[in-house]
Scaffold this motif. Sequence first.
Motif, short mmCIF file in Angstrom:
data_model
loop_
_atom_site.label_atom_id
_atom_site.label_comp_id
_atom_site.label_asym_id
_atom_site.label_seq_id
_atom_site.Cartn_x
_atom_site.Cartn_y
_atom_site.Cartn_z
N GLU A 209 -55.48 59.36 -14.03
CA GLU A 209 -54.67 58.14 -14.02
C GLU A 209 -53.18 58.44 -14.06
N THR A 210 -52.79 59.51 -14.69
CA THR A 210 -51.38 59.93 -14.66
C THR A 210 -50.97 60.27 -13.25
N GLN A 211 -51.81 61.01 -12.54
CA GLN A 211 -51.52 61.36 -11.14
C GLN A 211 -51.46 60.10 -10.27
N ILE A 212 -52.39 59.19 -10.50
CA ILE A 212 -52.41 57.94 -9.73
C ILE A 212 -51.12 57.15 -9.96
N ARG A 213 -50.71 57.02 -11.21
CA ARG A 213 -49.48 56.27 -11.51
C ARG A 213 -48.26 56.90 -10.85
N GLN A 214 -48.24 58.23 -10.75
CA GLN A 214 -47.11 58.93 -10.14
C GLN A 214 -47.09 58.80 -8.62
N HIS A 215 -48.25 58.65 -7.99
CA HIS A 215 -48.32 58.69 -6.53
C HIS A 215 -48.63 57.37 -5.84
N ILE A 216 -49.09 56.38 -6.59
CA ILE A 216 -49.47 55.11 -5.97
C ILE A 216 -48.75 53.97 -6.70
N PRO A 217 -47.67 53.48 -6.13
CA PRO A 217 -46.87 52.44 -6.80
C PRO A 217 -47.67 51.20 -7.20
#
Length: 133
Positions: free
Chosen positions: A114-122
């Motif tokens: 979820e950290t990666q998702i938050r960083q890459h998908i606005p």
Amino acid sequence: MNIKSYIKNGCGLLLGLSISSAAVAAVECQPMWQNNVSFTDEKLILEHEKQTFTIKDNGQLFFDIHKVKLEPEQSQLLAKYYQVIATDLPYVLSHGQRIDTQLCDFAAVRIDQETQIRQHIPALKNWQSVSLK
């Protein structure tokens, strides 16, 4: 039983209990579940406040009924997240409030994904299903 034997056995028991308690304490985590995650019709549904996102197994993302345009890397990230949730959700639901090593491991993997998702998908910048205390 003489007093020396009693003290020796009692100390051994206390030492054993303290080691067992330390091992159990090291295994446990304190997950704080946030937002709703569910599967329906082979789609992963994420609910955050009044927003609903749907992720398909191939990484397609929908906001309500609208398809969100993603780069291939973003879709791969969501497809991987879909698999993580597909793996851990049945275990999480079946264990209710019981916290064990596997549940803690699942929570840690989710947090990383979820950290990666938050960083890459606005569109999912505020998404979080679990945090650890």
